[in-house]
Design an enzyme around this catalytic site. Structure first.
Site, PDB file in Angstrom:
ATOM      1  N   ARG A 299     -13.276 -25.738 -14.002  1.00 52.79           N
ATOM      2  CA  ARG A 299     -13.848 -28.025 -14.005  1.00 52.79           C
ATOM      3  C   ARG A 299     -12.915 -28.245 -15.556  1.00 52.79           C
ATOM      4  O   ARG A 299     -12.572 -29.178 -15.814  1.00 52.79           O
ATOM      5  CB  ARG A 299     -15.349 -27.677 -14.172  1.00 52.79           C
ATOM      6  CG  ARG A 299     -15.631 -27.537 -13.089  1.00 52.79           C
ATOM      7  CD  ARG A 299     -17.204 -27.991 -13.172  1.00 52.79           C
ATOM      8  NE  ARG A 299     -18.051 -27.279 -11.922  1.00 52.79           N
ATOM      9  CZ  ARG A 299     -18.863 -26.873 -11.853  1.00 52.79           C
ATOM     10  NH1 ARG A 299     -19.183 -26.430 -12.948  1.00 52.79           N
ATOM     11  NH2 ARG A 299     -19.546 -26.604 -10.827  1.00 52.79           N
TER      12      ARG A 299
ATOM     13  N   PHE B  15     -14.972 -31.734  -1.137  1.00 46.92           N
ATOM     14  CA  PHE B  15     -16.555 -30.212  -1.259  1.00 46.92           C
ATOM     15  C   PHE B  15     -17.023 -30.301  -2.830  1.00 46.92           C
ATOM     16  O   PHE B  15     -17.461 -29.433  -3.586  1.00 46.92           O
ATOM     17  CB  PHE B  15     -15.642 -28.807  -0.613  1.00 46.92           C
ATOM     18  CG  PHE B  15     -14.862 -29.077   0.423  1.00 46.92           C
ATOM     19  CD1 PHE B  15     -16.048 -28.475   1.360  1.00 46.92           C
ATOM     20  CD2 PHE B  15     -13.579 -28.742   0.224  1.00 46.92           C
ATOM     21  CE1 PHE B  15     -14.648 -28.121   3.143  1.00 46.92           C
ATOM     22  CE2 PHE B  15     -12.953 -28.913   1.454  1.00 46.92           C
ATOM     23  CZ  PHE B  15     -14.087 -28.191   2.780  1.00 46.92           C
TER      24      PHE B  15
ATOM     25  N   ASP C 164     -18.083 -35.146   0.347  1.00 44.90           N
ATOM     26  CA  ASP C 164     -19.106 -33.462   0.361  1.00 44.90           C
ATOM     27  C   ASP C 164     -19.892 -33.863   1.912  1.00 44.90           C
ATOM     28  O   ASP C 164     -20.022 -35.282   2.177  1.00 44.90           O
ATOM     29  CB  ASP C 164     -19.692 -33.051  -0.276  1.00 44.90           C
ATOM     30  CG  ASP C 164     -19.970 -31.828  -0.559  1.00 44.90           C
ATOM     31  OD1 ASP C 164     -19.566 -30.873  -1.073  1.00 44.90           O
ATOM     32  OD2 ASP C 164     -21.407 -31.806   0.326  1.00 44.90           O
TER      33      ASP C 164
ATOM     34  N   ASP D 138     -12.208 -26.869  -3.064  1.00 46.31           N
ATOM     35  CA  ASP D 138     -13.136 -25.604  -3.139  1.00 46.31           C
ATOM     36  C   ASP D 138     -13.996 -25.780  -2.265  1.00 46.31           C
ATOM     37  O   ASP D 138     -15.385 -26.369  -1.656  1.00 46.31           O
ATOM     38  CB  ASP D 138     -14.541 -26.198  -4.247  1.00 46.31           C
ATOM     39  CG  ASP D 138     -14.726 -25.199  -4.798  1.00 46.31           C
ATOM     40  OD1 ASP D 138     -15.112 -24.214  -4.742  1.00 46.31           O
ATOM     41  OD2 ASP D 138     -16.126 -24.942  -5.565  1.00 46.31           O
TER      42      ASP D 138
ATOM     43  N   CYS E 170     -14.240 -18.611  -2.516  1.00 46.46           N
ATOM     44  CA  CYS E 170     -14.776 -17.937  -2.402  1.00 46.46           C
ATOM     45  C   CYS E 170     -15.607 -16.441  -1.456  1.00 46.46           C
ATOM     46  O   CYS E 170     -16.013 -16.335  -1.379  1.00 46.46           O
ATOM     47  CB  CYS E 170     -15.532 -19.234  -3.033  1.00 46.46           C
ATOM     48  SG  CYS E 170     -17.112 -19.552  -1.859  1.00 46.46           S
TER      49      CYS E 170
HETATM   50  N1  SAH Z   1     -16.639 -28.049  -5.946  1.00 48.95           N
HETATM   51  C1  SAH Z   1     -18.551 -28.152  -6.410  1.00 48.95           C
HETATM   52  C2  SAH Z   1     -18.871 -26.285  -5.349  1.00 48.95           C
HETATM   53  C3  SAH Z   1     -18.582 -26.597  -3.399  1.00 48.95           C
HETATM   54  S1  SAH Z   1     -19.294 -25.752  -2.721  1.00 48.95           S
HETATM   55  C4  SAH Z   1     -18.810 -28.117  -7.515  1.00 48.95           C
HETATM   56  O1  SAH Z   1     -17.721 -27.144  -8.495  1.00 48.95           O
HETATM   57  O2  SAH Z   1     -20.185 -28.076  -8.016  1.00 48.95           O
HETATM   58  C5  SAH Z   1     -19.068 -26.454  -1.290  1.00 48.95           C
HETATM   59  C6  SAH Z   1     -19.780 -27.806  -0.706  1.00 48.95           C
HETATM   60  O3  SAH Z   1     -18.861 -27.597   0.200  1.00 48.95           O
HETATM   61  C7  SAH Z   1     -20.758 -27.792  -0.755  1.00 48.95           C
HETATM   62  O4  SAH Z   1     -21.200 -28.693  -1.600  1.00 48.95           O
HETATM   63  C8  SAH Z   1     -21.517 -28.243   0.928  1.00 48.95           C
HETATM   64  O5  SAH Z   1     -21.801 -29.312   1.029  1.00 48.95           O
HETATM   65  C9  SAH Z   1     -20.455 -28.408   0.565  1.00 48.95           C
HETATM   66  N2  SAH Z   1     -18.712 -28.442   2.758  1.00 48.95           N
HETATM   67  C10 SAH Z   1     -19.529 -27.758   3.240  1.00 48.95           C
HETATM   68  N3  SAH Z   1     -18.682 -28.026   4.231  1.00 48.95           N
HETATM   69  C11 SAH Z   1     -18.121 -29.167   4.094  1.00 48.95           C
HETATM   70  C12 SAH Z   1     -17.197 -29.744   4.815  1.00 48.95           C
HETATM   71  N4  SAH Z   1     -17.223 -29.733   6.955  1.00 48.95           N
HETATM   72  N5  SAH Z   1     -16.802 -31.271   5.101  1.00 48.95           N
HETATM   73  C13 SAH Z   1     -17.263 -31.687   3.279  1.00 48.95           C
HETATM   74  N6  SAH Z   1     -18.334 -30.997   2.764  1.00 48.95           N
HETATM   75  C14 SAH Z   1     -18.790 -29.425   3.268  1.00 48.95           C
END
Ligand code: SAH
Length: 401
Positions: A216, A232, A255, A305, A345
Site C-alpha cells: 500500500r 478486490f 468488491d 488483489d 495469496c
Molecule cells: N486488497 C484488499 C484485500 C483483498 S481480499 C486489502 O488490501 O484489504 C479479497 C477481497 O476480494 C475480499 O474483500 C472479497 O470480498 C473480495 N472478492 C472475492 N471474490 C470477489 C469477486 N469475484 N469480485 C469482487 N470481489 C471479490
C-alpha cells in the site's frame, strides 16, 4: 542439560534427520520408525535419531501427514508458559520495527515463521485475534492465552478458530469467541499513520489484510493525480493510500462484499477524504472489468488483489486460468504506460507462476511489461529460512506499455 519434564519419544528411521538438522520444523509420518500411537493427537514428544540421540521436541498428530511439528531443539527447554512467553517476546521485539505509534495493526505471531507452528496472532491496537490451526497448538491453548495476555498486556483476545484447515487436524470449526478480557465490535487501528476500522468478529481473515501494508505504501509513488482502479478492494486499504496522494487522484474501488464497501467509505472519511468524490462498486470484479473494457474505460493504475484462487495443489491449473483471465482484463483497462500491481495469496502459485502469467498476457496483447518491484509480505510475516510454506503472498508492480 535435559528438561525436568519427561516427554515420550518418537524415533526417526535411520538417516532421516537431515531435513530436521537443516532447520526444518516438520517431520512427515513416513520418517518415523514407529508411530507413537499411544500419544493423543497434539501431545508433546521428543524426537530422537535411530541411534537414540535427542534431536528436537515438538507435538504429534497421528491424523496428518505432518506427524510432528518442532517447537524447540534445546533439550533443556520445557514446553510451558515461560517457553511460550519467550517466543512471543521475541516476536514482539521484531514488530517494534513497525513503530507502534505509526502502525498498531500487525501479525504478532506468524506460525512456523516465529517458531510457533500452528499459531497465528494478529494484533489490532490493544486487541488480539488468535487462530489455532493444529491439534498440538490446541493442546497448548490455555498456556498460549495466558502467555499472550501476560506478554502483551492486551485488552482482550478473540479466538477465531473458523479456518477449514482445522478439520484436517481433527479439530472442530468454532464460532468466534472472547477468551480473555473484552473485545469490541470494531477496533480503530493505525497503519503507517493512516486510520482504518477493523471488525475482528466478522471481517475476512482476522479482520484486515495486514500483509499488504508495504505494498500500500509502495503504491503511493505511482498514484499522484492518477485514475486508480482498486479491484478486490475489501475495506479500501489500497484505495485510501492512493486517494491521499493528491486532489486530482480519483479512485474506483470494487468488491463483491457490501459490508466491506460500506467500511471502505467510512475509512475514506476517517482519513479526511470525501468518499463522494470517489467511486465504489459492490460487484463481481470479473463482471466489472468486462463491462469497463466493453465501454473502453482506461485507468492509469490498476490494483489486482484477488482472494486465493487455489487453496490446494489440485486446484492449481484452474487457479492459473483465473489469474490469467483476471490479469488479461486488468491490462485491457490500463492505458499504455500504466502501472499494474498484481498479487496472489495462493500458496500453490509461485512468484514464477505469476511472472509467467504476465509474460504470456504481454505476448498475447502485444503490450511489453517492465517489472518494477517485487514483494512478499512485511517484516511481521517472517519467512522461515528453509520452509517456503511460510511465504504465501506474491506481489508485482509493473509498467505495461
Ligand atoms: N486488497 C484488499 C484485500 C483483498 S481480499 C486489502 O488490501 O484489504 C479479497 C477481497 O476480494 C475480499 O474483500 C472479497 O470480498 C473480495 N472478492 C472475492 N471474490 C470477489 C469477486 N469475484 N469480485 C469482487 N470481489 C471479490
Amino acid at each position: 542439560m535435559t528438561s525436568l519434564v519427561h516427554y515420550p519419544t518418537a524415533s526417526l528411521k535411520p538417516h532421516r534427520e537431515a531435513s530436521l538438522l537443516s532447520g526444518h520444523l516438520w517431520i512427515f509420518s513416513g520418517a518415523l520408525q514407529q508411530p507413537p500411537h499411544w500419544i493423543e493427537a497434539g501431545g508433546l514428544v521428543d524426537v530422537k535419531s535411530s541411534t537414540g540421540q535427542f534431536i528436537a521436541r515438538g507435538y504429534y498428530n497421528p491424523l496428518t501427514d505432518i506427524a510432528i511439528r518442532i517447537l524447540t531443539r534445546d533439550n533443556a527447554e520445557t514446553i510451558d508458559t515461560a517457553f511460550l512467553r519467550r517466543r512471543i517476546r521475541s516476536a514482539s521485539k521484531l514488530r517494534q520495527l513497525l513503530h507502534p505509534e505509526q502502525t498498531n495493526a500487525y501479525r504478532l505471531v506468524h506460525s512456523e515463521g516465529d517458531g510457533l507452528p500452528g499459531l497465528v496472532v494478529d494484533r489490532y491496537a490493544d486487541v488480539l485475534v488468535v487462530q489455532i490451526h493444529t491439534a498440538g497448538m490446541e493442546h497448548l491453548r490455555p498456556l498460549v492465552l495466558d502467555a499472550l495476555m501476560e506478554e502483551t498486556g492486551a485488552r482482550g483476545i478473540l479466538l477465531r478458530n473458523d479456518s477449514q484447515s482445522r478439520r484436517r487436524e481433527g479439530l472442530e470449526i468454532e464460532e468466534p469467541a472472547v477468551v480473555a478480557g473484552e473485545v469490541p465490535a470494531q477496533v480503530l487501528v493505525k497503519e503507517n499513520g493512516l486510520q482504518f476500522l477493523v471488525d475482528p468478529w466478522h471481517g475476512q481473515k482476522t479482520g484486515f489484510f495486514i500483509d499488504q501494508r508495504d505494498k500500500r505504501a509502495a503504491l503511493q509513488k505511482y498514484t499522484h493525480g492518477a485514475r486508480v482502479l482498486n479491484c478486490f478492494s475489501y475495506t479500501g486499504g489500497f484505495s485510501v493510500y492512493a486517494a491521499l496522494t493528491g486532489q486530482e487522484t480519483y479512485v474506483t474501488s470494487v468488491d463483491i462484499s457490501a459490508p466491506a464497501i460500506a467500511t471502505a467509505r467510512e475509512n475514506f472519511t476517517l482519513n479526511g477524504l470525501n468518499p463522494n468524490e470517489h467511486t465504489f462498486f459492490t460487484a463481481d470484479v470479473f463482471d466489472y472489468l468486462e463491462h469497463a473494457k466493453s465501454v473502453g474505460e482506461q485507468f492509469d493504475v490498476v490494483v489486482l488483489d484477488p482472494p486465493a484462487f487455489a487453496k490446494a495443489q489440485n486446484a492449481r491449473v484452474q487457479a492459473l486460468k483465473a489469474y490469467r483471465r483476471l490479469n488479461m482484463l486488468g491490462m485491457q483497462v490500463l492505458r499504455p504506460g500504466g502501472i499494474l500491481l498484481t498479487c496472489s495469496c495462493s500458496g500453490v502459485i509461485s512468484m514464477d507462476d505469476l511472472l509467467d502469467t504476465l509474460a504470456q498476457i504481454a505476448q498475447q496483447l502485444h503490450r511489453p511489461v517492465q517489472l518494477l518491484e517485487k514483494y512478499t509480505h512485511g517484516v511481521d510475516h517472517p519467512i522461515h529460512r528453509v520452509m517456503p510454506e511460510t511465504s504465501y503472498l506474491k506481489a508485482v508492480f509493473c509498467r505495461v506499455k
